[in-house]
Motif scaffolding. Structure first.
Motif, PDB file in Angstrom:
ATOM      1  N   ASP A   1      66.790 -34.930  17.168  1.00  0.00           N
ATOM      2  CA  ASP A   1      65.859 -34.764  18.295  1.00  0.00           C
ATOM      3  C   ASP A   1      65.593 -33.283  18.559  1.00  0.00           C
ATOM      4  OD1 ASP A   1      65.806 -37.578  18.746  1.00  0.00           O
ATOM      5  OD2 ASP A   1      67.726 -37.408  19.802  1.00  0.00           O
TER       6      ASP A   1
ATOM      7  N   GLU B   1      63.080 -31.180  18.339  1.00  0.00           N
ATOM      8  CA  GLU B   1      61.924 -30.763  19.152  1.00  0.00           C
ATOM      9  C   GLU B   1      62.185 -30.994  20.635  1.00  0.00           C
ATOM     10  OE1 GLU B   1      59.199 -29.209  17.935  1.00  0.00           O
ATOM     11  OE2 GLU B   1      60.093 -29.298  15.935  1.00  0.00           O
ATOM     12  N   ASP B   2      62.755 -32.133  20.978  1.00  0.00           N
ATOM     13  CA  ASP B   2      63.062 -32.430  22.380  1.00  0.00           C
ATOM     14  C   ASP B   2      64.165 -31.522  22.907  1.00  0.00           C
ATOM     15  OD1 ASP B   2      61.176 -34.491  22.505  1.00  0.00           O
ATOM     16  OD2 ASP B   2      62.641 -35.997  21.871  1.00  0.00           O
ATOM     17  N   LYS B   3      65.162 -31.264  22.102  1.00  0.00           N
ATOM     18  CA  LYS B   3      66.266 -30.421  22.535  1.00  0.00           C
ATOM     19  C   LYS B   3      65.806 -28.984  22.800  1.00  0.00           C
ATOM     20  CE  LYS B   3      69.723 -33.277  22.529  1.00  0.00           C
ATOM     21  NZ  LYS B   3      70.493 -33.537  23.758  1.00  0.00           N
TER      22      LYS B   3
ATOM     23  N   SER C   1      70.190 -28.616  28.261  1.00  0.00           N
ATOM     24  CA  SER C   1      70.487 -29.853  27.561  1.00  0.00           C
ATOM     25  C   SER C   1      71.728 -29.643  26.716  1.00  0.00           C
ATOM     26  CB  SER C   1      69.314 -30.251  26.658  1.00  0.00           C
ATOM     27  OG  SER C   1      69.620 -31.419  25.926  1.00  0.00           O
TER      28      SER C   1
ATOM     29  N   GLY D   1      62.543 -27.863  23.233  1.00  0.00           N
ATOM     30  CA  GLY D   1      61.448 -27.710  24.189  1.00  0.00           C
ATOM     31  C   GLY D   1      60.577 -26.519  23.839  1.00  0.00           C
TER      32      GLY D   1
END
Length: 94
Positions: A45, A47-49, A80, A51
């Motif tokens: 993940d 990209e989400d981590k 995160s 940002g």
């Protein structure tokens, strides 16, 4: 392959575990930071981590069990946690 530093995933994992256990709480710098930034690229993940970008990676106490954890501070100030094990497990075999 393993970010051109470690011959096996086991050695890679042991090195990161040492960083987690031996670093003081707070911001990582120098070689430990570089290793974690490269390791994080393999997170499923990513990209989400990440940002909008990473400001810092810190060692902090986990909120639930109280163990030591890696946390990302993003450019926007949000945070995160992340699992280095997920990163290593998700890395291609090399």
């Amino acid at each position: 392959m393993y970010i051109n530093l470690f011959k096996t995933k086991k050695l890679w994992s042991e090195a990161i575990q040492a960083i987690l256990q031996e670093s003081p709480f707070g911001r990582l710098e120098g070689e430990p930071l570089r290793i974690l930034l490269e390791t994080l690229k393999f997170h499923p993940d990513y990209e989400d981590k990440v940002g909008q970008g990473i400001r810092d990676i810190v060692v902090a106490q986990g909120p639930i069990y109280g163990g030591r954890c890696f946390w990302i501070t993003r450019q926007d100030g949000s945070i995160s946690d992340f699992s280095y094990s997920k990163c290593i497990n998700h890395a291609p075999k090399g």
